[in-house]
Write a protein that holds these residues in place. Structure first.
Motif, mmCIF file in Angstrom:
data_model
loop_
_atom_site.group_PDB
_atom_site.id
_atom_site.type_symbol
_atom_site.label_atom_id
_atom_site.label_comp_id
_atom_site.label_asym_id
_atom_site.label_seq_id
_atom_site.Cartn_x
_atom_site.Cartn_y
_atom_site.Cartn_z
ATOM 1 N N ILE A 1 11.734 -0.629 17.730
ATOM 2 C CA ILE A 1 10.434 0.059 17.783
ATOM 3 C C ILE A 1 9.754 -0.122 16.440
ATOM 4 O O ILE A 1 10.405 -0.066 15.385
ATOM 5 N N ASP A 2 8.434 -0.339 16.452
ATOM 6 C CA ASP A 2 7.689 -0.467 15.196
ATOM 7 C C ASP A 2 7.626 0.888 14.475
ATOM 8 O O ASP A 2 7.272 1.895 15.098
ATOM 9 N N PRO A 3 7.965 0.937 13.192
ATOM 10 C CA PRO A 3 7.971 2.236 12.480
ATOM 11 C C PRO A 3 6.612 2.936 12.434
ATOM 12 O O PRO A 3 6.532 4.158 12.618
ATOM 13 N N ILE B 1 9.366 7.143 3.343
ATOM 14 C CA ILE B 1 8.948 7.603 2.007
ATOM 15 C C ILE B 1 7.415 7.610 1.892
ATOM 16 O O ILE B 1 6.823 8.568 1.390
ATOM 17 N N ASN B 2 6.802 6.545 2.404
ATOM 18 C CA ASN B 2 5.336 6.464 2.364
ATOM 19 C C ASN B 2 4.697 7.606 3.145
ATOM 20 O O ASN B 2 3.764 8.270 2.671
ATOM 21 N N MET B 3 5.206 7.853 4.352
ATOM 22 C CA MET B 3 4.634 8.889 5.209
ATOM 23 C C MET B 3 4.879 10.280 4.630
ATOM 24 O O MET B 3 4.020 11.159 4.689
ATOM 25 N N GLY C 1 2.143 0.759 0.351
ATOM 26 C CA GLY C 1 2.411 -0.056 1.532
ATOM 27 C C GLY C 1 1.183 -0.277 2.379
ATOM 28 O O GLY C 1 0.081 0.157 2.042
ATOM 29 N N ALA C 2 1.408 -0.950 3.497
ATOM 30 C CA ALA C 2 0.319 -1.304 4.399
ATOM 31 C C ALA C 2 -0.272 -0.056 5.043
ATOM 32 O O ALA C 2 -1.477 0.034 5.283
ATOM 33 N N SER C 3 0.586 0.936 5.322
ATOM 34 C CA SER C 3 0.131 2.076 6.100
ATOM 35 C C SER C 3 -0.869 2.973 5.362
ATOM 36 O O SER C 3 -1.683 3.628 6.001
ATOM 37 N N GLY C 4 -0.828 2.998 4.023
ATOM 38 C CA GLY C 4 -1.731 3.856 3.244
ATOM 39 C C GLY C 4 -3.197 3.593 3.519
ATOM 40 O O GLY C 4 -3.908 4.459 4.051
HETATM 41 P P1 ADP Z 1 4.753 -1.819 4.374
HETATM 42 O O1 ADP Z 1 4.733 -2.657 5.635
HETATM 43 O O2 ADP Z 1 3.795 -2.327 3.361
HETATM 44 O O3 ADP Z 1 6.141 -1.622 3.850
HETATM 45 P P2 ADP Z 1 4.869 0.744 5.708
HETATM 46 O O4 ADP Z 1 6.312 0.472 5.877
HETATM 47 O O5 ADP Z 1 4.505 2.083 5.196
HETATM 48 O O6 ADP Z 1 4.190 -0.361 4.802
HETATM 49 O O7 ADP Z 1 4.121 0.591 7.094
HETATM 50 C C1 ADP Z 1 4.496 -0.354 8.041
HETATM 51 C C2 ADP Z 1 3.676 -0.152 9.296
HETATM 52 O O8 ADP Z 1 2.305 -0.465 9.074
HETATM 53 C C3 ADP Z 1 4.109 -1.082 10.415
HETATM 54 O O9 ADP Z 1 5.184 -0.548 11.128
HETATM 55 C C4 ADP Z 1 2.858 -1.203 11.274
HETATM 56 O O10 ADP Z 1 2.786 -0.200 12.267
HETATM 57 C C5 ADP Z 1 1.737 -0.933 10.280
HETATM 58 N N1 ADP Z 1 0.956 -2.145 9.991
HETATM 59 C C6 ADP Z 1 1.277 -3.148 9.150
HETATM 60 N N2 ADP Z 1 0.285 -4.067 9.127
HETATM 61 C C7 ADP Z 1 -0.674 -3.640 9.987
HETATM 62 C C8 ADP Z 1 -1.961 -4.117 10.404
HETATM 63 N N3 ADP Z 1 -2.488 -5.240 9.918
HETATM 64 N N4 ADP Z 1 -2.655 -3.365 11.284
HETATM 65 C C9 ADP Z 1 -2.166 -2.216 11.773
HETATM 66 N N5 ADP Z 1 -0.976 -1.700 11.410
HETATM 67 C C10 ADP Z 1 -0.236 -2.397 10.543
#
Ligand code: ADP
Ligand code: MG
Length: 209
Positions: A188-190, A38-40, A76-79
């Motif tokens: 696998i990491d998303p 959803i974020n992407m 989320g973190a990815s933004g």
């Molecule tokens: P959230 O984790 O807040 O739900 P997303 O699901 O959109 O956000 O993104 C998750 C992805 O963000 C993870 O799979 C990872 O690849 C990346 N990620 C999370 N924290 C970090 C970080 N500190 N540095 C680099 N990438 C990160």
């Protein structure tokens, strides 16, 4: 690099993300909170929607605007991480101002460094950086060796795939999956998957230019 190429790349990324909905969603459901697709999708759609605003800008201004837009639209973190990538690349394109492959490689590496600094993460932590760092190194090395664009594109697609697949065996030490310990192994990491898809989409586009 022309702004029109950036716009085509944004469209190719958008299509690739949407074509991998099920996979991206299930990867984040397995080791995160399930919102990565959803974020992407939100980020990619927003950039496609502002094409008319981006079109008249110089490439560096367009990349910077993409970064700012992602900062305000992807949750989320990815933004913020992806936003810093685009703003990092914009700075180098603006400074160097030429159209060489070496400049593109330097811009890509600066974008990856910006993510590294923002997220305080590095290689081997089961994040998007496990794709981005090896790709940045490979891009820089091939550009320095004056490799042709086609060769570079093929190599970066393979490097991104290896990095993405390698996250499967890792324990996460950053992001939401960090709390899972060994339970994250086997997934696998998303963020690594979406970065691999974006690199593949842009490289495929570049090699057909
Ligand atoms: P959230 O984790 O807040 O739900 P997303 O699901 O959109 O956000 O993104 C998750 C992805 O963000 C993870 O799979 C990872 O690849 C990346 N990620 C999370 N924290 C970090 C970080 N500190 N540095 C680099 N990438 C990160
Ligand atoms: Mg998530």
């Amino acid at each position: 690099m022309k702004t029109s190429f950036i716009l085509s790349a944004a469209l190719a990324i958008h299509d690739s993300i949407l074509n991998h909905e099920t996979e991206l969603e299930s990867l984040d459901r397995a080791i995160g909170d399930g919102d990565h697709y959803i974020n992407m999708k939100r980020g990619a759609s927003t950039i496609v929607e502002i094409q008319a605003e981006l079109e008249p800008l110089t490439p560096d201004a367009a990349l910077n605007k993409i970064g700012l837009k992602l900062l305000s639209t992807i949750g989320g973190a990815s933004g913020p991480l992806l936003a810093s990538f685009f703003m990092g690349t914009a700075k180098v394109i603006k400074e160097k101002g030429d159209e060489s492959v070496q400049t593109y490689a330097a811009a890509f590496a600066a974008g990856v460094d910006a993510i590294r600094q923002r997220g305080k993460a590095d290689l081997g932590e089961k994040t998007m950086l496990d794709v981005l760092i090896p790709v940045a190194h490979q891009f820089t090395a091939l550009a320095a060796a004056n490799a042709g664009i086609k060769e570079i594109c093929i190599s970066l697609i393979t490097t991104a795939e290896h990095g993405m697949l390698a996250t499967k065996g890792l324990i996460a030490t950053k992001g939401r999956a960090a709390g899972l310990g060994e339970r994250a192994i086997g997934h696998i990491d998303p963020g690594a998957k979406s970065c691999q898809l974006m690199i593949e989409a842009v490289c495929n586009l570049f090699s057909t230019q």
